[in-house]
Enzyme design. Sequence first.
Site, short mmCIF file in Angstrom:
data_model
loop_
_atom_site.label_atom_id
_atom_site.label_comp_id
_atom_site.label_asym_id
_atom_site.label_seq_id
_atom_site.Cartn_x
_atom_site.Cartn_y
_atom_site.Cartn_z
N LYS A 121 -8.43 26.22 -51.35
CA LYS A 121 -8.59 26.59 -52.77
C LYS A 121 -8.09 25.47 -53.70
O LYS A 121 -8.80 25.04 -54.61
CB LYS A 121 -7.82 27.89 -53.09
CG LYS A 121 -8.26 29.09 -52.30
CD LYS A 121 -7.51 30.35 -52.69
CE LYS A 121 -6.03 30.30 -52.43
NZ LYS A 121 -5.65 30.19 -51.00
N THR A 123 -7.46 22.37 -53.00
CA THR A 123 -8.22 21.14 -52.76
C THR A 123 -9.52 21.18 -53.56
O THR A 123 -9.87 20.22 -54.24
CB THR A 123 -8.52 20.99 -51.26
OG1 THR A 123 -7.29 21.03 -50.54
CG2 THR A 123 -9.27 19.70 -50.96
N SER A 189 -5.75 36.02 -54.49
CA SER A 189 -6.34 37.23 -55.09
C SER A 189 -6.99 38.10 -54.00
O SER A 189 -8.22 38.22 -53.94
CB SER A 189 -7.34 36.87 -56.20
OG SER A 189 -8.16 35.78 -55.89
N1 LIG Z 1 3.47 36.61 -48.61
C1 LIG Z 1 2.67 35.65 -49.03
N2 LIG Z 1 1.32 35.78 -48.94
C2 LIG Z 1 0.52 34.82 -49.37
N3 LIG Z 1 0.94 33.64 -49.92
C3 LIG Z 1 2.27 33.46 -50.04
C4 LIG Z 1 3.17 34.44 -49.60
N4 LIG Z 1 4.42 33.97 -49.83
C5 LIG Z 1 4.31 32.77 -50.39
N5 LIG Z 1 3.02 32.45 -50.53
C6 LIG Z 1 2.58 31.22 -51.21
O1 LIG Z 1 2.05 31.66 -52.44
C7 LIG Z 1 0.74 31.18 -52.64
C8 LIG Z 1 -0.20 32.29 -53.06
O2 LIG Z 1 0.03 32.66 -54.38
P1 LIG Z 1 -1.10 33.41 -55.17
O3 LIG Z 1 -0.59 33.61 -56.55
O4 LIG Z 1 -2.36 32.67 -55.03
O5 LIG Z 1 -1.21 34.80 -54.40
S1 LIG Z 1 -1.87 36.16 -54.88
O6 LIG Z 1 -3.16 35.84 -55.49
O7 LIG Z 1 -0.97 36.81 -55.82
O8 LIG Z 1 -2.03 36.95 -53.64
C9 LIG Z 1 0.26 30.63 -51.33
O9 LIG Z 1 -0.44 29.45 -51.68
P2 LIG Z 1 -1.83 29.00 -50.99
O10 LIG Z 1 -1.44 28.55 -49.63
O11 LIG Z 1 -2.27 27.87 -51.87
O12 LIG Z 1 -2.80 30.13 -50.98
C10 LIG Z 1 1.51 30.39 -50.54
O13 LIG Z 1 1.93 29.05 -50.70
N1 LIG Z 2 -12.87 21.38 -46.74
C1 LIG Z 2 -11.79 21.03 -46.04
N2 LIG Z 2 -11.93 20.50 -44.82
C2 LIG Z 2 -10.83 20.16 -44.12
N3 LIG Z 2 -9.56 20.29 -44.53
C3 LIG Z 2 -9.37 20.82 -45.74
C4 LIG Z 2 -10.46 21.22 -46.56
N4 LIG Z 2 -9.99 21.73 -47.70
C5 LIG Z 2 -8.65 21.65 -47.61
N5 LIG Z 2 -8.28 21.10 -46.44
C6 LIG Z 2 -6.89 20.87 -45.99
O1 LIG Z 2 -6.36 22.16 -45.69
C7 LIG Z 2 -5.03 22.25 -46.13
C8 LIG Z 2 -4.90 23.44 -47.08
O2 LIG Z 2 -5.67 23.16 -48.24
P1 LIG Z 2 -5.28 23.77 -49.63
O3 LIG Z 2 -6.24 23.27 -50.62
O4 LIG Z 2 -3.82 23.57 -49.92
O5 LIG Z 2 -5.55 25.33 -49.37
P2 LIG Z 2 -5.09 26.61 -50.18
O6 LIG Z 2 -4.88 26.18 -51.61
O7 LIG Z 2 -6.19 27.58 -50.04
O8 LIG Z 2 -3.83 27.07 -49.54
C9 LIG Z 2 -4.68 20.91 -46.77
O9 LIG Z 2 -4.00 20.14 -45.81
C10 LIG Z 2 -6.01 20.31 -47.09
O10 LIG Z 2 -5.99 18.91 -47.05
#
Ligand SMILES: Nc1ncnc2c1ncn2[C@@H]1O[C@H](COP(=O)(O)OS(=O)(=O)O)[C@@H](OP(=O)(O)O)[C@H]1O
Ligand SMILES: Nc1ncnc2c1ncn2[C@@H]1O[C@H](COP(=O)(O)OP(=O)(O)O)[C@@H](O)[C@H]1O
Length: 285
Positions: A121, A123, A189
């Site tokens: 997301k 990225t 979300s």
């Molecule tokens: N329990 C739990 N579940 C999911 N994610 C967790 C949790 N705790 C911490 N994190 C970190 O918080 C990021 C997600 O936050 P969001 O605001 O996108 O979540 S939500 O939409 O309210 O579900 C998420 O970031 P992304 O990895 O970028 O998705 C995590 O880094």
């Molecule tokens: N299309 C893709 N192909 C391969 N690796 C990816 C891709 N998109 C993101 N990544 C890698 O996956 C990991 C998680 O990406 P990130 O954007 O932080 O995901 P999210 O925000 O959904 O948690 C990072 O290390 C990123 O470099």
Amino acid sequence: MSSHLFRPQPLFPASSEIVQRDYSFRLSAATAVARPWFPCHRQIQAMAATERLGSRNGEALTPNGDCDCSIPEKSAPVLTNVGKSTNVAWHECQVGKLEKQKLLKQKGCVIWITGLSGSGKSTLACGLSRELHALGYLSYVLDGDNIRHGLNKDLSFNAEDRAENIRRIGEVAKLFADAGVICIASLISPYRRDRDACRCMLPDATFIEVYLDIPLEVCESRDAKGLYKLARAGKIKGFTGVDDPYEPPLNCEILVRPIDGVCPSPVIMCKQVISYLDEKGFLEA
Ligand SMILES: Nc1ncnc2c1ncn2[C@@H]1O[C@H](COP(=O)(O)OS(=O)(=O)O)[C@@H](OP(=O)(O)O)[C@H]1O
Ligand SMILES: Nc1ncnc2c1ncn2[C@@H]1O[C@H](COP(=O)(O)OP(=O)(O)O)[C@@H](O)[C@H]1O
């Protein structure tokens, strides 16, 4: 792709720059009598914008530099109650969304990126914003992780707080879209109902849901922040995809998923979204 490519430039000069310029020759007789010493604030802004943007737009923003600063006649404001806010009124601003869009040469919208942690997301959001900027379009990223550092730092990850997190980000995204900006919201979300509620906040077709349908195993193998490992070890409770639900969209506008087991690269994901924006007319006004 729309042909409007321009080098981004500051929309307004610094206030010191404005004060040094003499715009008095642009004053209409009536205004000059009323304010012989200097144009009013709105005139300065309109003239400065005309000067800066006129050549890009190929036309002046104000036809003759005159300013209608008269206070429009208003009927008594209608007071309403909204949630816990009692006796509040709605104030309509004179500069509407269409005018802002025309200025920016784009249409305001919300690109809502949803998917598991690690699905890409952030990225996609950042890549998209960079690419749009390079093409001369204004965007703003609202990333769930980032917003939880400030506006939403009072919220946990239980279902109720996630719903509030999404609602607030939806409301902020709506303001950006109303300002003509391409707003990119990237957050897990996980609940369909919460995402659909944000969709309902926006005018028709301006909520663009992008579902990163990347399998849990792939997201877990990426584990950029080590969160899956902690969740599997029971050190994080209620982690999406591990011991908390994720409800995929039923009718998203853009679906990103692996083809023959290969995940689309960040560049391909960006192109997919930009093509959509272009086809649907968001990159022109
Ligand atoms: N329990 C739990 N579940 C999911 N994610 C967790 C949790 N705790 C911490 N994190 C970190 O918080 C990021 C997600 O936050 P969001 O605001 O996108 O979540 S939500 O939409 O309210 O579900 C998420 O970031 P992304 O990895 O970028 O998705 C995590 O880094
Ligand atoms: N299309 C893709 N192909 C391969 N690796 C990816 C891709 N998109 C993101 N990544 C890698 O996956 C990991 C998680 O990406 P990130 O954007 O932080 O995901 P999210 O925000 O959904 O948690 C990072 O290390 C990123 O470099």
